[in-house]
Design a protein around this motif. Structure first.
Motif, PDB file in Angstrom:
ATOM      1  N   GLN A  60       0.819  -1.210   0.000  1.00 46.13           N
ATOM      2  CA  GLN A  60       0.000   0.000   0.000  1.00 46.13           C
ATOM      3  C   GLN A  60       0.855   1.265   0.000  1.00 46.13           C
ATOM      4  O   GLN A  60       0.447   2.298  -0.517  1.00 46.13           O
ATOM      5  N   GLU A  61       2.043   1.174   0.569  1.00 42.70           N
ATOM      6  CA  GLU A  61       2.908   2.351   0.628  1.00 42.70           C
ATOM      7  C   GLU A  61       3.334   2.803  -0.766  1.00 42.70           C
ATOM      8  O   GLU A  61       3.493   3.992  -1.022  1.00 42.70           O
ATOM      9  N   ALA A  62       3.523   1.845  -1.673  1.00 46.01           N
ATOM     10  CA  ALA A  62       3.950   2.188  -3.031  1.00 46.01           C
ATOM     11  C   ALA A  62       2.854   2.933  -3.777  1.00 46.01           C
ATOM     12  O   ALA A  62       3.141   3.831  -4.579  1.00 46.01           O
ATOM     13  N   VAL A  63       1.600   2.583  -3.508  1.00 47.15           N
ATOM     14  CA  VAL A  63       0.483   3.248  -4.185  1.00 47.15           C
ATOM     15  C   VAL A  63       0.312   4.670  -3.666  1.00 47.15           C
ATOM     16  O   VAL A  63       0.003   5.589  -4.424  1.00 47.15           O
ATOM     17  N   SER A  64       0.555   4.868  -2.378  1.00 52.13           N
ATOM     18  CA  SER A  64       0.341   6.191  -1.796  1.00 52.13           C
ATOM     19  C   SER A  64       1.597   7.059  -1.794  1.00 52.13           C
ATOM     20  O   SER A  64       1.560   8.198  -1.332  1.00 52.13           O
ATOM     21  N   SER A  65       2.701   6.531  -2.315  1.00 49.55           N
ATOM     22  CA  SER A  65       3.934   7.327  -2.315  1.00 49.55           C
ATOM     23  C   SER A  65       3.826   8.480  -3.313  1.00 49.55           C
ATOM     24  O   SER A  65       3.262   8.347  -4.386  1.00 49.55           O
ATOM     25  N   VAL A  66       4.379   9.608  -2.934  1.00 47.42           N
ATOM     26  CA  VAL A  66       4.312  10.818  -3.758  1.00 47.42           C
ATOM     27  C   VAL A  66       5.315  10.693  -4.897  1.00 47.42           C
ATOM     28  O   VAL A  66       6.502  10.462  -4.681  1.00 47.42           O
ATOM     29  N   LEU A  67       4.828  10.844  -6.119  1.00 42.09           N
ATOM     30  CA  LEU A  67       5.716  10.805  -7.280  1.00 42.09           C
ATOM     31  C   LEU A  67       6.379  12.145  -7.520  1.00 42.09           C
ATOM     32  O   LEU A  67       7.565  12.215  -7.820  1.00 42.09           O
ATOM     33  N   PHE A  68       5.586  13.193  -7.440  1.00 41.63           N
ATOM     34  CA  PHE A  68       6.152  14.535  -7.541  1.00 41.63           C
ATOM     35  C   PHE A  68       5.213  15.521  -6.893  1.00 41.63           C
ATOM     36  O   PHE A  68       4.049  15.227  -6.633  1.00 41.63           O
ATOM     37  N   SER A  69       5.746  16.709  -6.582  1.00 44.99           N
ATOM     38  CA  SER A  69       4.929  17.751  -5.982  1.00 44.99           C
ATOM     39  C   SER A  69       5.227  19.067  -6.689  1.00 44.99           C
ATOM     40  O   SER A  69       6.341  19.287  -7.175  1.00 44.99           O
ATOM     41  N   LEU A  70       4.216  19.895  -6.743  1.00 43.64           N
ATOM     42  CA  LEU A  70       4.330  21.205  -7.362  1.00 43.64           C
ATOM     43  C   LEU A  70       3.989  22.271  -6.345  1.00 43.64           C
ATOM     44  O   LEU A  70       3.094  22.090  -5.524  1.00 43.64           O
ATOM     45  N   THR A  71       4.723  23.372  -6.415  1.00 41.20           N
ATOM     46  CA  THR A  71       4.395  24.510  -5.568  1.00 41.20           C
ATOM     47  C   THR A  71       3.415  25.384  -6.337  1.00 41.20           C
ATOM     48  O   THR A  71       3.700  25.830  -7.452  1.00 41.20           O
ATOM     49  N   MET A  72       2.254  25.593  -5.754  1.00 42.37           N
ATOM     50  CA  MET A  72       1.210  26.370  -6.411  1.00 42.37           C
ATOM     51  C   MET A  72       1.491  27.858  -6.211  1.00 42.37           C
ATOM     52  O   MET A  72       2.349  28.254  -5.424  1.00 42.37           O
ATOM     53  N   VAL A  73       0.742  28.696  -6.921  1.00 40.34           N
ATOM     54  CA  VAL A  73       0.905  30.144  -6.808  1.00 40.34           C
ATOM     55  C   VAL A  73       0.620  30.602  -5.382  1.00 40.34           C
ATOM     56  O   VAL A  73       1.242  31.530  -4.869  1.00 40.34           O
ATOM     57  N   GLY A  75       1.448  29.151  -2.792  1.00 40.16           N
ATOM     58  CA  GLY A  75       2.526  28.752  -1.897  1.00 40.16           C
ATOM     59  C   GLY A  75       2.341  27.352  -1.338  1.00 40.16           C
ATOM     60  O   GLY A  75       3.254  26.814  -0.717  1.00 40.16           O
ATOM     61  N   GLU A  76       1.177  26.766  -1.524  1.00 37.64           N
ATOM     62  CA  GLU A  76       0.894  25.411  -1.031  1.00 37.64           C
ATOM     63  C   GLU A  76       1.544  24.367  -1.936  1.00 37.64           C
ATOM     64  O   GLU A  76       1.743  24.588  -3.125  1.00 37.64           O
ATOM     65  N   GLN A  77       1.856  23.211  -1.351  1.00 36.84           N
ATOM     66  CA  GLN A  77       2.404  22.095  -2.105  1.00 36.84           C
ATOM     67  C   GLN A  77       1.259  21.198  -2.585  1.00 36.84           C
ATOM     68  O   GLN A  77       0.358  20.858  -1.811  1.00 36.84           O
ATOM     69  N   TRP A  78       1.318  20.824  -3.835  1.00 35.15           N
ATOM     70  CA  TRP A  78       0.354  19.872  -4.383  1.00 35.15           C
ATOM     71  C   TRP A  78       1.107  18.594  -4.687  1.00 35.15           C
ATOM     72  O   TRP A  78       1.992  18.559  -5.528  1.00 35.15           O
ATOM     73  N   ASN A  79       0.772  17.535  -3.948  1.00 33.57           N
ATOM     74  CA  ASN A  79       1.452  16.253  -4.093  1.00 33.57           C
ATOM     75  C   ASN A  79       0.603  15.321  -4.957  1.00 33.57           C
ATOM     76  O   ASN A  79      -0.605  15.200  -4.763  1.00 33.57           O
TER      77      ASN A  79
END
Length: 167
Positions: A60-73, A75-79
């Protein structure tokens, strides 16, 4: 032609078009070009198979692992996790399956039967195998159910419309 006589003309044109399509399809009803296999194969099985491979190898950890994240305008992180991508892939395939369901041929009916089989297998995996008891897999399983139900309903409506035109 004032009393709807031109309706017969249009029905004749539609019958002529259907006859040409039948001749182009060949003797066995399969269209030339190999499109029948695409129509039979339930595309919703692809994200389910990918989830199965990832969940059985990595858990289950592999499915929920974050592949990449973006910083939104803001300032929040979108994972974005692998599970999120599988849900997006499932939505794309659900859309394609819904469009394919507009037909009423043998390939479409077989597709609905196989889609139901995919749903039953997903339900059994969700209930019986621990690594499949996740929200991501539940959403994928729900998509397979929607695919099955929408497919049958859309095919029935399309077939009724074809019957109403033929009368």
């Amino acid at each position: 032609m004032a009393n709807g006589g031109d309706q017969g003309f249009f029905l004749g044109m539609m019958a002529s078009r259907r006859a040409r399509e039948r001749r182009a399809a060949g003797e066995d009803g399969q269209t030339r070009g190999g499109g029948a296999l695409f129509n039979i194969f339930p595309l919703m099985v692809i994200p389910v198979i990918i989830y199965s491979i990832v969940a059985l190898i990595g858990g289950q950890e592999a499915v929920s692992s974050v592949l990449f994240s973006l910083t939104m305008v803001s300032g929040e992180q979108w994972n974005l996790s692998l599970g999120d991508i599988l849900i997006i892939l499932g939505l794309i395939f659900l859309f394609i399956e819904t469009v394919k369901a507009a037909g009423s041929g043998t390939a479409t009916i077989m597709n609905h039967g196989l889609s139901m089989l995919v749903f039953v297998i997903c339900l059994a995996l969700f209930l019986l195998v621990g690594s499949f008891a996740t929200s991501v897999f539940f959403i994928l399983m729900s998509m397979t159910l929607i695919d099955t139900l929408a497919g049958f309903i859309i095919t029935i409506v399309a077939a009724r419309r074809d019957l109403a035109v033929a009368e």
